[in-house]
Design a protein around this motif. Structure first.
Motif, PDB file in Angstrom:
ATOM      1  N   GLY B 210       0.819  -1.211   0.000  1.00 23.62           N
ATOM      2  CA  GLY B 210       0.000   0.000   0.000  1.00 23.62           C
ATOM      3  C   GLY B 210       0.852   1.260   0.000  1.00 23.62           C
ATOM      4  N   ILE B 212       3.965   1.634  -1.129  1.00 27.05           N
ATOM      5  CA  ILE B 212       4.603   1.804  -2.444  1.00 27.05           C
ATOM      6  C   ILE B 212       3.577   2.329  -3.455  1.00 27.05           C
ATOM      7  CG2 ILE B 212       5.752   0.603  -4.343  1.00 27.05           C
ATOM      8  CD1 ILE B 212       7.548   0.642  -1.958  1.00 27.05           C
ATOM      9  N   THR B 213       2.380   1.756  -3.427  1.00 31.82           N
ATOM     10  CA  THR B 213       1.333   2.214  -4.344  1.00 31.82           C
ATOM     11  C   THR B 213       0.985   3.678  -4.071  1.00 31.82           C
ATOM     12  OG1 THR B 213       0.419  -0.031  -4.406  1.00 31.82           O
ATOM     13  CG2 THR B 213      -1.006   1.749  -5.187  1.00 31.82           C
ATOM     14  N   LEU B 216       3.817   5.911  -5.402  1.00 29.68           N
ATOM     15  CA  LEU B 216       3.933   5.986  -6.868  1.00 29.68           C
ATOM     16  C   LEU B 216       2.693   6.602  -7.505  1.00 29.68           C
ATOM     17  CD1 LEU B 216       5.780   2.666  -7.775  1.00 29.68           C
ATOM     18  CD2 LEU B 216       6.720   4.946  -7.450  1.00 29.68           C
ATOM     19  N   LYS B 217       1.550   6.513  -6.813  1.00 29.87           N
ATOM     20  CA  LYS B 217       0.337   7.128  -7.361  1.00 29.87           C
ATOM     21  C   LYS B 217       0.053   8.494  -6.749  1.00 29.87           C
ATOM     22  CE  LYS B 217      -2.366   3.321  -9.127  1.00 29.87           C
ATOM     23  NZ  LYS B 217      -3.743   2.877  -9.324  1.00 29.87           N
TER      24      LYS B 217
END
Lengths: 320, 320
Positions: B210, B212-213, B216-217
């Motif tokens: 979560g 990392i997501t 990156l988002k």
């Protein structure tokens, strides 16, 4: 009420765990999948009038996952009328491809369409999870969420439930080989230990972070370097005939990575192109070719879309 | 050889682990940091002519991490001449902010500049890791990699070493509060168990995926929801006075998340804006205000850049 309105929804097979993402990551396939047909009926409650495609599944709505999902939705929405359901299984039971999840997702999607879309697709996840609870005793989301939403889906947390759709940021093709041996999820789960070595945990979450980064950045090499499972695969793969040989063949044929789909016995591989995915399929089939173990195999792109409406018929009284 | 050429490099403090990324994730701060001054000398080998900023660090090049890093680079490159080094510590030792890592990274960066850039910055990670091996007995990369490369850095794997720079895809500000108590990494590591419960492992890698997501988002809410550590923080935080109160104050003041920096005793919090990060700093300082425990605190943006050249002087003979 027009009881002549039919809804037919489709929800696809899914690959959960994806090597390093045990219990938290899954992705959708394009096919195979399950279909649920639904229509309203005057009398309350849920009836299941047919199950086709496989034998042995119950028509009792308290025993079949589609009945459980539909009943929960009717109850929560306090809807007085009932529904009649039919299930067509395109997915084999006990394959590790999210068979009960596809049925549950298709039921939730069909019900939602039939009832005028009271929920978003993401909100349907909790209803489809009720089917998983019925099927396996625990309400996993890593199959139902991608089956409903398509693409890759992260289940960051179960308490509270936190579903994070990742979509398909990079084109990927999935090869699945399903050796025709049945393996119960409950058995595959029972062999897992309650504790894991810290050092293996570190490698696992390093790989998962690498896989997520590779997906979101479209870095095929990083995806490939990250597709490892050092914790569960060694324990579970012994239950799958010729797993090591099939995996080696997939990697030799150019797959980015390969592992157990869900709790098996299906084996999945991811590839950057459809051509590669078909070469991988051929290589894996060769492994089983002379073994006497039959396999079914599939090649599909990882699709952006999961569950969908495939038929909606409103018959006029004159035609009925 | 012009022995009148000076190089001075700077490498910043870093926050490793970042709650859910134990041993695999770290990020750079803008400051504080360490400086390494280097020049070539005719005689072979490494000498350290000064260490300033702290007391108690050795001038023996086999005992000081900057000497170890420099010697390894000279050996690998088969360079006959030697180097003279000086170290200025801007970072306190034993703070959990990657003190030895910043020295090692600054040494590797300075040496590389002095020797005509034989390596990319990413290639310097393995050399800076030699300093970590000297300092803590194991060659960790989760501090040296972000200190060299800036931003967030994932260490996907140690064997083989796989460093994945994530940069700074979303603007983030870091608040660090350093209670003035020394806590040895070796002690903080020694209290860790060799096994972890599977269920906690699943939550940990769900959170890391979560995080990392979210990074990156650019999804601040997801970053905040993911910044948890259910495995190590409960064990280690008992070594840090007022940790729970400081963390609660940070979250109340609007931080996205808060945890132990490295193995402590420093506490970090991430915020979406500088204003928020300063409010968080104030709230955490208040917790320690009346306790008698002194703290040093920092607020910095998470920078894109890590180690850098800050001075390069080529003196002409007439001026020398």
């Amino acid at each position: 009420m027009k009881n002549s309105e039919f809804i037919k929804a489709y929800a696809p097979a899914t690959v959960a765990n994806v090597c390093c993402g045990f219990d938290v990551l899954g992705f959708a396939m394009e096919h195979p999948g399950d279909e649920v047909w639904a229509r309203k009926k005057e009398t309350p409650g849920v009836t299941i009038s047919a199950v086709t495609g496989v034998t042995g599944l119950s028509l009792d709505p308290t025993e079949n996952v589609i009945g459980v999902v539909a009943q929960k939705m009717l109850s929560d929405l306090k809807i007085g009328h009932g529904v009649e359901l039919q299930l067509h299984k395109g997915l084999p039971v006990g394959s590790g491809l999210g068979s009960s999840a596809a049925s549950s997702a298709a039921a939730a999607y069909a019900m939602n369409e039939l009832l005028g879309k009271p929920f978003t697709t993401q909100e349907l996840v909790v209803y489809a999870m009720e089917g998983e609870r019925k099927a396996s005793g625990s309400a996993h989301a890593d199959n139902v969420a991608p089956s409903l939403l398509g693409g890759f889906v992260l289940v960051r947390s179960y308490d509270p439930l936190d579903i994070v759709p990742l979509g398909v940021p990079v084109e990927l093709y999935c090869t699945v080989v399903h050796p025709q041996v049945e393996l119960k999820t409950s058995l595959a789960r029972s062999i897992l230990k309650k504790d894991i070595p810290l050092q293996k945990g570190i490698r696992q979450w390093g790989n998962l972070a690498g896989l997520i980064t590779g997906l979101l950045k479209g870095d095929y090499s990083l995806i490939g370097r990250s597709l490892h499972d050092e914790i569960f695969e060694p324990e579970r793969s012994v239950l799958i005939p010729l797993f090591n040989q099939a995996k080696a063949a997939a990697i030799s044929a150019g797959a980015l990575g390969c592992g157990i789909s869900g709790s098996g016995p299906s084996i999945f591989a991811l590839s950057a192109t459809e051509e590669q995915a078909m070469a991988v399929q051929h290589a894996m089939e060769q492994v089983y070719g002379s073994s006497g173990i039959e396999v079914k195999s599939y090649v599909t792109q990882v699709p952006d879309q999961g569950a969908r409406l495939i038929e909606q018929t409103i018959l006029q009284p004159a035609q009925a």
